[in-house]
Design an enzyme around this catalytic site. Structure first.
Site, PDB file in Angstrom:
ATOM      1  N   GLY A  54      11.532   6.222   6.582  1.00 46.85           N
ATOM      2  CA  GLY A  54      10.951   5.278   7.533  1.00 46.85           C
ATOM      3  C   GLY A  54       9.718   4.630   6.938  1.00 46.85           C
ATOM      4  N   HIS A  55       9.860   4.205   5.709  1.00 41.21           N
ATOM      5  CA  HIS A  55       8.747   3.535   5.027  1.00 41.21           C
ATOM      6  C   HIS A  55       9.243   2.883   3.736  1.00 41.21           C
ATOM      7  CE1 HIS A  55       8.747   6.908   2.223  1.00 41.21           C
ATOM      8  NE2 HIS A  55       8.741   7.723   3.256  1.00 41.21           N
TER       9      HIS A  55
END
Ligand code: TYD
Length: 159
Positions: A54-55
């Site tokens: 998630g990045h």
């Protein structure tokens, strides 16, 4: 920068030394992966339904390997999204800088090995998806993409 950056993400097939005592796979920095390995980390005991990642990263390069079990990696270059399924320890997914990633659908007892080009640095993370998209559209990774394109074109493991 236009679409197509996603193609800088590549599946690498590592060597296997097959033996009746079991298989052996080895990975050498700058030979089987396009960077010197400065850090290794692994994810394990991942609960069912959990999402990791998630990045995106400013400059970090990584190779993600399913050492055991399976999971999916969602990769996103700001234009295109792809799901890559990993379930064998002699394959790795190379992710260059500037690619959003999420890891999902972990099987029970999966072990995710990550080879990384730099030491841990929170400042290298882009954890907000809107910020990531804006950076892509402003061409933040244009120079980095050129360097990645050049170096992976010279690597045997990528051909
Ligand atoms: P993070 O990279 O966000 O995990 P993931 O992408 O797998 O979901 O890291 C989670 C936490 O672990 C965060 O607080 C930073 C810490 N961490 C380290 O201290 N060193 C490391 O090498 C990594 C990868 C994470």
């Amino acid at each position: 920068m236009s679409a197509g950056r996603i193609d800088l993400c590549r599946i690498i097939e590592f060597p296997i030394v097959a033996d009746y005592r079991g298989n052996l796979t080895f990975i050498e920095g700058s030979k089987h992966v396009p960077f010197e390995i400065r850090r290794v980390y692994y994810l394990y005991d991942v609960p069912t339904g959990a999402t990791r990642g998630g990045h995106a990263h400013i400059s970090l390069e990584q190779v993600i390997i399913a050492l055991s079990g399976s999971f999916e990696v969602i990769i996103d270059d700001g234009y295109t999204r792809k799901n890559v399924f990993l379930n064998r320890p002699h394959y790795g997914l190379y992710i260059p800088p500037g690619i959003w990633r999420e890891l999902i659908n972990f099987s029970s007892n999966s072990v995710t090995l990550v080879l990384a080009s730099t030491l841990y640095d929170e400042k290298d993370y882009v954890r907000d998806y809107k910020t990531f998209k804006k950076m892509v559209r402003k061409g933040f990774w244009d120079e980095s993409d050129k360097k990645v394109t050049e170096k992976i074109s010279k690597m045997r493991a990528f051909k």
